[in-house]
Write a protein that holds these residues in place. Structure first.
Motif, PDB file in Angstrom:
ATOM      1  N   UNK A  85       0.825  -1.206   0.000  1.00 56.27           N
ATOM      2  CA  UNK A  85       0.000   0.000   0.000  1.00 56.27           C
ATOM      3  C   UNK A  85       0.859   1.256   0.000  1.00 56.27           C
ATOM      4  N   UNK A  86       0.238   2.308  -0.486  1.00 57.16           N
ATOM      5  CA  UNK A  86       0.813   3.643  -0.432  1.00 57.16           C
ATOM      6  C   UNK A  86       0.063   4.437   0.617  1.00 57.16           C
ATOM      7  N   UNK A  87       0.778   5.142   1.457  1.00 53.44           N
ATOM      8  CA  UNK A  87       0.170   6.142   2.314  1.00 53.44           C
ATOM      9  C   UNK A  87       0.288   7.456   1.533  1.00 53.44           C
ATOM     10  N   UNK A  88      -0.820   7.884   0.946  1.00 55.05           N
ATOM     11  CA  UNK A  88      -0.855   9.111   0.150  1.00 55.05           C
ATOM     12  C   UNK A  88      -1.335  10.246   1.052  1.00 55.05           C
ATOM     13  N   UNK A  89      -0.445  11.181   1.340  1.00 61.81           N
ATOM     14  CA  UNK A  89      -0.758  12.249   2.286  1.00 61.81           C
ATOM     15  C   UNK A  89      -1.410  13.430   1.582  1.00 61.81           C
ATOM     16  N   UNK A  90      -2.336  14.079   2.276  1.00 63.33           N
ATOM     17  CA  UNK A  90      -3.072  15.205   1.704  1.00 63.33           C
ATOM     18  C   UNK A  90      -3.205  16.361   2.684  1.00 63.33           C
ATOM     19  N   UNK A  91      -2.254  16.454   3.598  1.00 64.97           N
ATOM     20  CA  UNK A  91      -2.331  17.485   4.621  1.00 64.97           C
ATOM     21  C   UNK A  91      -0.939  17.980   4.968  1.00 64.97           C
ATOM     22  N   UNK A  92      -0.840  19.272   5.287  1.00 65.88           N
ATOM     23  CA  UNK A  92       0.411  19.850   5.760  1.00 65.88           C
ATOM     24  C   UNK A  92       1.525  19.818   4.731  1.00 65.88           C
ATOM     25  N   UNK A  93       2.760  19.795   5.225  1.00 68.02           N
ATOM     26  CA  UNK A  93       3.903  19.874   4.314  1.00 68.02           C
ATOM     27  C   UNK A  93       4.065  18.619   3.474  1.00 68.02           C
ATOM     28  N   UNK A  94       3.449  17.509   3.855  1.00 70.39           N
ATOM     29  CA  UNK A  94       3.555  16.266   3.083  1.00 70.39           C
ATOM     30  C   UNK A  94       2.434  16.108   2.058  1.00 70.39           C
ATOM     31  N   UNK A 144       4.408   7.434   0.859  1.00 69.77           N
ATOM     32  CA  UNK A 144       5.372   6.383   1.169  1.00 69.77           C
ATOM     33  C   UNK A 144       4.756   5.055   0.739  1.00 69.77           C
ATOM     34  N   UNK A 145       5.617   4.111   0.366  1.00 70.61           N
ATOM     35  CA  UNK A 145       5.156   2.799  -0.069  1.00 70.61           C
ATOM     36  C   UNK A 145       5.594   1.757   0.943  1.00 70.61           C
ATOM     37  N   UNK A 146       4.615   0.968   1.393  1.00 64.73           N
ATOM     38  CA  UNK A 146       4.839  -0.068   2.399  1.00 64.73           C
ATOM     39  C   UNK A 146       4.582  -1.419   1.746  1.00 64.73           C
ATOM     40  N   UNK A 147       5.489  -2.338   1.953  1.00 65.99           N
ATOM     41  CA  UNK A 147       5.333  -3.685   1.407  1.00 65.99           C
ATOM     42  C   UNK A 147       5.893  -4.656   2.426  1.00 65.99           C
ATOM     43  N   UNK A 148       5.033  -5.531   2.964  1.00 67.48           N
ATOM     44  CA  UNK A 148       5.562  -6.453   3.966  1.00 67.48           C
ATOM     45  C   UNK A 148       4.548  -7.423   4.510  1.00 67.48           C
ATOM     46  N   UNK A 149       5.014  -8.191   5.482  1.00 73.41           N
ATOM     47  CA  UNK A 149       4.247  -9.250   6.131  1.00 73.41           C
ATOM     48  C   UNK A 149       3.600  -8.705   7.394  1.00 73.41           C
ATOM     49  N   UNK A 150       2.335  -9.052   7.600  1.00 70.74           N
ATOM     50  CA  UNK A 150       1.574  -8.564   8.741  1.00 70.74           C
ATOM     51  C   UNK A 150       0.879  -9.753   9.391  1.00 70.74           C
ATOM     52  N   UNK A 210       7.412   9.185  -2.726  1.00 70.66           N
ATOM     53  CA  UNK A 210       7.366  10.215  -3.761  1.00 70.66           C
ATOM     54  C   UNK A 210       7.253  11.578  -3.101  1.00 70.66           C
ATOM     55  N   UNK A 211       7.435  12.624  -3.898  1.00 67.06           N
ATOM     56  CA  UNK A 211       7.359  13.991  -3.363  1.00 67.06           C
ATOM     57  C   UNK A 211       8.463  14.228  -2.364  1.00 67.06           C
ATOM     58  N   UNK A 212       8.111  14.685  -1.160  1.00 66.64           N
ATOM     59  CA  UNK A 212       9.119  14.922  -0.120  1.00 66.64           C
ATOM     60  C   UNK A 212       9.737  13.623   0.380  1.00 66.64           C
ATOM     61  N   UNK A 213       9.163  12.495   0.006  1.00 68.92           N
ATOM     62  CA  UNK A 213       9.690  11.200   0.421  1.00 68.92           C
ATOM     63  C   UNK A 213      10.430  10.474  -0.704  1.00 68.92           C
TER      64      UNK A 213
END
Length: 193
Positions: free
Chosen positions: A123-132, A137-143, A158-161
């Protein structure tokens, strides 16, 4: 005369074919110098570590689910092995879904273990608030859902990340046994420029 032309043509083709790999390699990659990096919006700053905490809302029940099953295998397993959900989950500052929305978790999770409830998260955490805002960020893993704390890698951004790396720690805040809705607290530790 035609033999001379044939030999000359053959010789020129041979020289060109020997030179061609060097031409291809030169256009395939190159080192970006400092000035060119500036023009691309990249800077050579020191790497920094950012930490933030969000709540991930997986709404599978009700009239407006944010997580839907897209693969439901014919052989049912007690722990869901083979199921896959697509998500567009809200990321908020507090556990209540009505709290401030700071982004969306977009991607999927698949039940990837036959022995326990073990998810593959992408999954991607796509931010839509503040400076981000506009960064992700992209997360890939075992849960392993039954674990108190689950750690998954951050593999990019992407972007600031841009060039991001790091990890997240997920902790179940609440889980509704009746409808499957869950609220998960995510602590994100991101190295970026």
């Amino acid at each position: 005369m035609s033999s001379f032309l044939q030999n000359t043509t053959f010789f020129l083709l041979l020289i060109n074919s020997l030179y061609l790999p060097f031409q291809t390699q030169a256009t395939f990659d190159k080192t970006i110098e400092h000035e060119e990096a500036k023009e691309l919006g990249l800077t050579f700053l020191k790497e920094k570590l950012s930490h933030f905490m969000v709540y991930w809302h997986d709404v599978v029940g009700g009239p407006s689910p944010t997580s839907i099953t897209v693969v439901n295998p014919p052989n049912k397993s007690p722990n869901g092995f083979g199921n896959m959900n697509m998500i567009d989950n809200p990321l908020t500052l507090a556990p209540k879904l009505s709290s401030k929305l700071v982004g969306k978790a977009q991607g999927f999770y698949a039940f990837a273990s036959q022995d326990q409830v073990g998810l593959l998260m992408a999954m991607n955490f796509a931010f839509m608030e503040g400076k981000y805002n506009g960064s992700s960020i992209t997360i890939l893993g075992r849960n392993i859902v039954s674990s108190k704390v689950r750690e998954m890698p951050i593999i990019g951004g992407s972007g600031l990340f841009r060039f991001a790396r790091g990890y997240v720690q997920a902790r179940t805040h609440t889980w509704n046994h009746k409808n499957g809705d869950a609220i998960i607290q995510y602590h994100c530790y991101v190295m970026h420029y």
